[in-house]
Design an enzyme around this catalytic site. Structure first.
Site, short mmCIF file in Angstrom:
data_model
loop_
_atom_site.label_atom_id
_atom_site.label_comp_id
_atom_site.label_asym_id
_atom_site.label_seq_id
_atom_site.Cartn_x
_atom_site.Cartn_y
_atom_site.Cartn_z
N LYS A 1 0.83 -1.21 0.00
CA LYS A 1 0.00 0.00 0.00
C LYS A 1 0.87 1.26 0.00
CE LYS A 1 -2.54 -2.80 -0.40
NZ LYS A 1 -2.49 -4.27 -0.31
N VAL B 1 1.90 -20.29 -19.03
CA VAL B 1 3.36 -20.18 -19.16
C VAL B 1 3.94 -21.58 -19.25
CG1 VAL B 1 5.46 -19.39 -18.00
CG2 VAL B 1 3.38 -18.00 -17.92
N ALA C 1 2.94 -14.39 -9.13
CA ALA C 1 1.89 -14.13 -8.11
C ALA C 1 0.71 -15.05 -8.41
CB ALA C 1 1.48 -12.67 -8.14
N HIS D 1 -23.66 15.14 2.88
CA HIS D 1 -23.48 15.63 1.50
C HIS D 1 -22.41 16.71 1.47
CE1 HIS D 1 -24.43 16.90 -2.56
NE2 HIS D 1 -24.42 18.15 -2.11
P1 FAD Z 1 1.63 -14.12 8.38
O1 FAD Z 1 1.41 -12.67 8.24
O2 FAD Z 1 2.17 -14.87 7.21
O3 FAD Z 1 2.54 -14.33 9.65
C1 FAD Z 1 2.99 -15.57 10.06
C2 FAD Z 1 4.20 -15.36 10.93
O4 FAD Z 1 4.55 -16.62 11.50
C3 FAD Z 1 5.43 -14.88 10.18
O5 FAD Z 1 6.03 -13.82 10.89
C4 FAD Z 1 6.36 -16.09 10.17
O6 FAD Z 1 7.72 -15.73 10.23
C5 FAD Z 1 5.94 -16.79 11.44
N1 FAD Z 1 6.20 -18.23 11.46
C6 FAD Z 1 5.82 -19.17 10.56
N2 FAD Z 1 6.20 -20.40 10.96
C7 FAD Z 1 6.83 -20.21 12.14
C8 FAD Z 1 7.45 -21.10 13.04
N3 FAD Z 1 7.44 -22.41 12.84
N4 FAD Z 1 8.05 -20.57 14.13
C9 FAD Z 1 8.05 -19.23 14.37
N5 FAD Z 1 7.46 -18.36 13.55
C10 FAD Z 1 6.86 -18.85 12.46
N6 FAD Z 1 -4.31 -8.88 3.35
C11 FAD Z 1 -5.20 -7.91 3.61
O7 FAD Z 1 -6.13 -8.13 4.40
N7 FAD Z 1 -5.10 -6.69 3.03
C12 FAD Z 1 -4.11 -6.39 2.14
O8 FAD Z 1 -4.05 -5.27 1.63
C13 FAD Z 1 -3.16 -7.40 1.85
N8 FAD Z 1 -2.14 -7.15 0.99
C14 FAD Z 1 -1.20 -8.13 0.76
C15 FAD Z 1 -0.19 -7.85 -0.14
C16 FAD Z 1 0.77 -8.81 -0.41
C17 FAD Z 1 1.88 -8.50 -1.37
C18 FAD Z 1 0.70 -10.07 0.26
C19 FAD Z 1 1.74 -11.12 0.01
C20 FAD Z 1 -0.33 -10.35 1.14
C21 FAD Z 1 -1.29 -9.38 1.39
N9 FAD Z 1 -2.36 -9.62 2.26
C22 FAD Z 1 -3.28 -8.65 2.50
C23 FAD Z 1 -2.52 -10.91 2.95
C24 FAD Z 1 -2.00 -10.79 4.39
O9 FAD Z 1 -0.65 -10.39 4.36
C25 FAD Z 1 -2.14 -12.12 5.09
O10 FAD Z 1 -3.49 -12.56 5.01
C26 FAD Z 1 -1.76 -11.99 6.56
O11 FAD Z 1 -0.43 -11.55 6.69
C27 FAD Z 1 -1.92 -13.34 7.26
O12 FAD Z 1 -1.62 -13.19 8.61
P2 FAD Z 1 -1.05 -14.40 9.49
O13 FAD Z 1 -0.73 -13.82 10.80
O14 FAD Z 1 -2.00 -15.53 9.40
O15 FAD Z 1 0.28 -14.88 8.75
P1 NAD Z 2 -4.69 -14.92 -6.06
O1 NAD Z 2 -5.30 -16.21 -5.71
O2 NAD Z 2 -5.41 -13.67 -5.73
O3 NAD Z 2 -4.40 -14.86 -7.62
C1 NAD Z 2 -3.60 -15.79 -8.28
C2 NAD Z 2 -3.94 -15.76 -9.74
O4 NAD Z 2 -2.96 -16.52 -10.42
C3 NAD Z 2 -5.30 -16.37 -10.04
O5 NAD Z 2 -6.02 -15.52 -10.88
C4 NAD Z 2 -4.94 -17.69 -10.71
O6 NAD Z 2 -5.90 -18.09 -11.66
C5 NAD Z 2 -3.62 -17.34 -11.36
N1 NAD Z 2 -2.75 -18.48 -11.62
C6 NAD Z 2 -2.52 -19.58 -10.85
N2 NAD Z 2 -1.61 -20.38 -11.42
C7 NAD Z 2 -1.23 -19.78 -12.57
C8 NAD Z 2 -0.29 -20.10 -13.60
N3 NAD Z 2 0.44 -21.20 -13.55
N4 NAD Z 2 -0.17 -19.26 -14.65
C9 NAD Z 2 -0.91 -18.12 -14.71
N5 NAD Z 2 -1.81 -17.76 -13.77
C10 NAD Z 2 -1.96 -18.57 -12.72
O7 NAD Z 2 -3.23 -14.96 -5.40
P2 NAD Z 2 -2.13 -13.83 -5.22
O8 NAD Z 2 -2.41 -12.67 -6.10
O9 NAD Z 2 -0.84 -14.52 -5.28
O10 NAD Z 2 -2.40 -13.39 -3.73
C11 NAD Z 2 -2.42 -14.37 -2.70
C12 NAD Z 2 -3.37 -14.00 -1.64
O11 NAD Z 2 -2.83 -12.95 -0.83
C13 NAD Z 2 -4.69 -13.44 -2.12
O12 NAD Z 2 -5.58 -14.45 -2.51
C14 NAD Z 2 -5.17 -12.73 -0.90
O13 NAD Z 2 -5.73 -13.66 -0.02
C15 NAD Z 2 -3.89 -12.17 -0.33
N6 NAD Z 2 -3.72 -10.77 -0.75
C16 NAD Z 2 -4.68 -9.88 -0.40
C17 NAD Z 2 -4.57 -8.57 -0.80
C18 NAD Z 2 -5.64 -7.61 -0.42
O14 NAD Z 2 -6.43 -7.93 0.46
N7 NAD Z 2 -5.72 -6.44 -1.04
C19 NAD Z 2 -3.50 -8.16 -1.58
C20 NAD Z 2 -2.56 -9.10 -1.95
C21 NAD Z 2 -2.68 -10.41 -1.51
#
Ligand code: FAD
Ligand code: NAD
Length: 474
Positions: free
Chosen positions: A58, A245, A276, A451
């Site tokens: 973000k 791909v 992704a 509004h």
């Molecule tokens: P995580 O955030 O993955 O945290 C797990 C933690 O556990 C990590 O710190 C890891 O190091 C630790 N861990 C794992 N195994 C062990 C172990 N055995 N011992 C000790 N520590 C361990 N979600 C949204 O709602 N809004 C968004 O805008 C959004 N944007 C995203 C953008 C990107 C690029 C990505 C990749 C994800 C995004 N998500 C978003 C998804 C969001 O990040 C996840 O849903 C969220 O972080 C999950 O929370 P969690 O605590 O379950 O796991």
């Molecule tokens: P995603 O599930 O949103 O999208 C993955 C996409 O890749 C799908 O459209 C799928 O059809 C496609 N795909 C799968 N295999 C493929 C292949 N071999 N070749 C081409 N396309 C393929 O997953 P993501 O974008 O990796 O994000 C993972 C998760 O992280 C999200 O589902 C969401 O839960 C979380 N996330 C949330 C936010 C948010 O809340 N704004 C932002 C980023 C990530």
């Protein structure tokens, strides 16, 4: 330090750190184990969300949106700024500062709440014990209750092995330090669209290769069609649906990607390629075999509706279990489980979790979409209102998108709200609250909205369900 706690949480992402804070608030002697280290090898709390997910993405979306506005929007307001130049390393450094502030903030919250922070890899042992290992040293702790919040990691595909140099995952995509001329993205999901938008706004030519034939399958079709048109025709993202791909070949500074589309072979060369294609639960190595922790068919920790695993006193939450992989879902489960452990009767409505995609315009929704209403044989009615007819939206030069509402035709209860438009991420909260209280569209229609605000589009969409919107022809 004692090696006995009331609660041990494994994982300090938004699910785990929130669970730990809530447990501490409820009077439990709580420890939280996490293994994450930052680029300098220092422990960093906050998990995927704070380190390489929600927050850094973000931050870059905001910076790149400012570039977009300065380059193309300011002129409409009568503001000229001359030629825009972008300092990408500075932009990345700003993002890193935000991450660092927030991750340190979690450490501060732990301290203030007297949560013991343990750095290392946690592993569940039989008898509600957790072994924490770091640099070959191990220590074992025990607790009355254990919460596994180990999160998720990117799915890798063999045809595009990530090296985080030329072929990058979500973490690498947040650290590219110059604008790639040509950027490829595999997967037109949430990450592909958000990060594809960042680099597109900064000047990359972005091609997104999506295996499915449908665009944003979980989104209401009317909205996903309009979003696809905007992203491709207005913003210039080249989104190829049905593209498989088949191979990648990395050279010194580029990658050649082969893919099939409509039965034909294609090859394109990119400076960077983001993979992704989804995420999977990080459950490998989290429990000793003898602990007997049950995983489901997708490798997630198997839990019931109270987030209980098959082992009494061991719970699991967040991305590591069933349900959408969203930070707020994990955090809410953290609070839910802490309160269950405290003997309270908490409530968590898994049917009322909002989604937001932070593109421009933003996409947000909660509840069911029209296709799902049809599939479920629900007698439904819909209403919509376009932002092009909303005064505040026009004042902001935002002319696209709409609010769409789906309601039960017999009871008028709101079943789903879908927004494509400015600040959809904030507007959706009204819908979530309305649905949490089982509101009808009439309840929203009779609620006074200030509004001029974007929220008037929500009001008008509710009125439109009953064919009485005031600022559009019904
Ligand atoms: P995580 O955030 O993955 O945290 C797990 C933690 O556990 C990590 O710190 C890891 O190091 C630790 N861990 C794992 N195994 C062990 C172990 N055995 N011992 C000790 N520590 C361990 N979600 C949204 O709602 N809004 C968004 O805008 C959004 N944007 C995203 C953008 C990107 C690029 C990505 C990749 C994800 C995004 N998500 C978003 C998804 C969001 O990040 C996840 O849903 C969220 O972080 C999950 O929370 P969690 O605590 O379950 O796991
Ligand atoms: P995603 O599930 O949103 O999208 C993955 C996409 O890749 C799908 O459209 C799928 O059809 C496609 N795909 C799968 N295999 C493929 C292949 N071999 N070749 C081409 N396309 C393929 O997953 P993501 O974008 O990796 O994000 C993972 C998760 O992280 C999200 O589902 C969401 O839960 C979380 N996330 C949330 C936010 C948010 O809340 N704004 C932002 C980023 C990530």
């Amino acid at each position: 330090m004692s090696d006995k706690f009331d609660v041990i949480v494994v994982g300090a992402g938004p699910a785990g750190y929130v669970a730990a804070i809530r447990c501490a608030q409820l009077g439990f002697n709580t420890a939280c184990v996490d293994k994450w280290v930052d680029a300098d090898g220092k422990p960093s709390l906050g998990g995927t969300c704070l380190n390489v997910g929600c927050i850094p993405s973000k931050a870059l979306l905001d910076s790149s949106e400012k570039v977009e506005q300065a380059s193309h929007e300011f002129e409409n307001h009568g503001i000229s700024v001359g030629k825009i130049s972008v300092d990408v390393p500075k932009m990345i450094a700003r993002k890193d500062d935000i991450v660092s502030n927030l991750t340190k903030g979690i450490a501060g919250l732990f301290k203030a709440n007297k949560v013991t922070s343990l750095h290392g890899h946690g592993k569940l042992l039989p008898g509600k014990q957790v072994e924490v290992s770091l640099d070959g040293k191990t220590q074992t702790y025990s607790a009355d209750n254990i919460i596994l919040a180990v999160g998720s990691e990117p799915i890798n595909i063999p045809v595009a092995p990530v090296d985080n140099d030329i072929i990058v995952d979500n973490a690498g995509a947040l650290d590219i330090n110059m604008v790639p001329k040509k950027l490829g993205v595999i997967g037109a999901g949430v990450i592909g669209l958000e990060l594809g938008s960042v680099w597109n706004r900064l000047g990359s030519e972005v091609t997104i290769l999506e295996a499915m034939d449908t665009f944003l399958a979980p989104v209401d079709k009317q909205l996903s069609r309009e979003a696809q048109r905007t992203f491709t025709k207005v913003q210039g993202l080249d989104i190829k649906l049905g593209a498989m791909v088949t191979a990648t070949k990395v050279a010194k500074k580029s990658v050649k990607v082969s893919y099939t589309l409509k039965g034909e072979e294609h090859t394109e060369t990119f400076d960077k390629l983001i993979v992704a294609v989804g995420r999977k639960a990080s459950t490998q190595g989290i429990a000793a075999d003898e602990a007997g922790l049950k995983l489901d068919e997708r490798g997630r920790v198997d839990v019931n509706d109270r987030c209980e695993t098959n082992i009494a006193g061991v719970y699991a939450i967040g991305d590591a279990v069933k349900g959408p992989m969203l930070a707020h879902k994990g955090s809410e489960e953290g609070v839910f489980v802490a309160e269950i452990i405290a003997g309270q009767k908490p409530h968590m409505n898994h049917d009322n979790i909002p989604w937001v995609i932070y593109t421009h315009p933003e996409i947000a929704w909660v509840g069911i979409n029209e296709e799902q209403a049809k599939e479920r044989g629900i007698n439904y009615k819909t209403g919509f209102f376009p932002f092009a007819a909303n005064g505040r939206s026009l004042a902001m030069n935002e002319k696209g998108g709409r609010v769409k509402m789906i309601a039960d035709a017999d009871t008028d209860r709101v079943l789903g709200v879908h927004i494509l438009g400015p600040n959809a991420s904030e507007l959706i909260s009204e819908a979530v609250l309305a649905m949490e209280y089982s509101a009808s569209t009439e309840d929203i229609a009779r609620t006074i909205h200030a509004h001029p605000t974007l929220s008037e589009a929500m009001h008008e969409a509710a009125l439109s369900v009953d064919g009485r919107a005031l600022h559009k022809v019904n």
